[in-house]
Motif scaffolding. Structure first.
Motif, mmCIF file in Angstrom:
data_model
loop_
_atom_site.group_PDB
_atom_site.id
_atom_site.type_symbol
_atom_site.label_atom_id
_atom_site.label_comp_id
_atom_site.label_asym_id
_atom_site.label_seq_id
_atom_site.Cartn_x
_atom_site.Cartn_y
_atom_site.Cartn_z
ATOM 1 N N TYR A 83 16.193 -3.709 -1.487
ATOM 2 C CA TYR A 83 15.816 -2.316 -1.293
ATOM 3 C C TYR A 83 17.035 -1.552 -0.784
ATOM 4 O O TYR A 83 18.029 -2.146 -0.355
ATOM 5 N N ASP B 97 16.598 4.517 1.042
ATOM 6 C CA ASP B 97 15.923 5.624 0.367
ATOM 7 C C ASP B 97 14.862 5.161 -0.626
ATOM 8 O O ASP B 97 14.080 5.985 -1.108
ATOM 9 N N THR B 98 14.816 3.850 -0.945
ATOM 10 C CA THR B 98 13.765 3.350 -1.839
ATOM 11 C C THR B 98 12.576 2.790 -1.075
ATOM 12 O O THR B 98 11.563 2.454 -1.682
ATOM 13 N N ASP C 134 10.591 -1.749 -4.792
ATOM 14 C CA ASP C 134 10.218 -0.696 -5.728
ATOM 15 C C ASP C 134 10.649 -1.136 -7.117
ATOM 16 O O ASP C 134 11.270 -2.191 -7.290
ATOM 17 N N THR D 71 12.887 -0.010 -9.180
ATOM 18 C CA THR D 71 14.318 -0.103 -9.456
ATOM 19 C C THR D 71 14.894 -1.424 -8.939
ATOM 20 O O THR D 71 15.834 -1.969 -9.527
#
Length: 350
Positions: A55, A58-59, A115, A117
């Motif tokens: 991570y 900001d995610t 997340d 991404t």
């Protein structure tokens, strides 16, 4: 359902020794050299896998000083969530060298994505499995996205109730996951042993029908080793080089010698469980001769009647079993017999 999964060729399930995961988490403390050493020590200790977390601050949260984002108690009190995750995260540019290093050493490496991404990054590295962290067990869209990769998935269940676990399992299966495991977990850092209620483990196995393990946040190995007797197939523990290192998770992590003991003792516990077997064991064969049996304790002549004062149950075990004593009393000797001779079927008339 799933009674066995496979990660990087390793079978995981009831018929195999527990799969030991060394969770690096934030214990690299921002130093990639430390991360490499953690992988070294996990391999040396005998762990099956080392796990990282994928991570960026900001995610996983928002950069805010509002009260919702302030940590007011526990290990990380006084920080915002963003500050904590900025401090604790594993930079994404480290992932490829860490994966390559683990592959070179011959230890499995995989990660917890937070997340989509992160999943995409891990897929580009051909990660062999995924772990869903306890705090993300309620993120059903993330679980479904991970499931869509077709890779084995392990879901940690700290803070989740039975219905939430069932929802996470359903999301994984609906998303296409074919190899799924769940971990009983208490999301306290550290967690007291009495919070673990390990009798929940057999119920989870029966309730969800999945490979089941333990994510253990207690400070020693007792809880993890005990869980083996209740059917766990996976054990995850946080791992550090130095518990006093000052990093976010160091204080509740195992050090290298403790991880080595965990690997050794959980496998010994699993071997000791064995199977239902009332037969004589190989280690007992040499001691059979030291069991009790019947011996003559006086000289008697051929034709004499055998009485209670001529026969005793003693060690060693070369004579007839003591259970035959009443059947021998009153019989006649078939030969002259010296004291300290083992009673055998040839020494008396049936």
């Amino acid at each position: 359902m799933t009674n066995c999964i496979r990660i990087n060729g390793r079978e995981i399930g009831g018929g195999h020794a527990p799969y030991i995961i060394a969770e690096m988490s934030a214990n690299h403390n921002g130093d990639m050299g430390v991360a490499f050493r953690i992988i070294d020590e996990a391999k040396r200790a005998g762990a099956d896998a080392v796990k990282i977390q994928t991570y960026r601050p900001d995610t996983i949260t928002l950069k805010s000083d509002l009260p919702d984002f302030q940590i007011t108690d526990g290990l990380w009190a006084g920080r915002t969530l963003y500050d904590l995750y900025e401090w604790a995260h594993t930079p994404w540019e480290w992932h490829q060298p860490l994966f390559e290093y683990a592959h070179k050493l011959g230890i499995t490496i995989f990660s917890s994505p937070f997340d989509n991404t992160a999943v995409d990054l891990l897929e580009s590295l051909n990660v062999p499995a995924y772990k869903i962290a306890s705090f993300e067990a309620v993120d059903l869209p993330l679980i479904k996205y991970v499931a869509s990769t077709g890779k084995p998935m392990i879901i940690s269940t700290g803070m989740a109730d039975a219905d939430e676990i069932a929802e996470a399992v359903e999301a994984a299966l609906e998303g296409g996951c074919k190899e799924l495991a769940v971990l009983h977990c208490v999301s306290g850092y550290p967690a007291p042993a009495e919070d673990y209620n390990l009798r929940t483990i057999p119920d989870m196995i029966a309730r969800y029908g999945l490979v089941t393990g333990l994510s253990d946040h207690t400070l020693d190995n007792t809880t993890a080793i005990t869980s083996v007797a209740l059917g766990v197939s996976i054990i995850e523990k946080h791992f550090t080089l130095d518990r006093s290192g000052g990093g976010p998770d160091d204080s509740f992590s195992l050090e290298p010698q403790e991880l080595a003991v965990l690997c050794r003792d959980t496998r010994t516990a699993w071997q000791a469980l064995g199977r239902v077997d009332y037969g004589r064991k190989s280690s007992e064969q040499g001691n059979v001769k030291f069991r009790r049996s019947l011996y003559f304790v006086k000289d008697i002549k051929k034709g004499d009647v055998i009485t209670f004062d001529t026969v005793r149950s003693v060690r060693p075990g070369f004579g007839l079993s003591p259970k035959y004593l009443d059947k021998i009393i009153g019989k006649k000797a078939t030969m002259d017999i010296k004291a300290n001779t083992a009673v055998s079927a040839e020494t008396f008339k049936a």
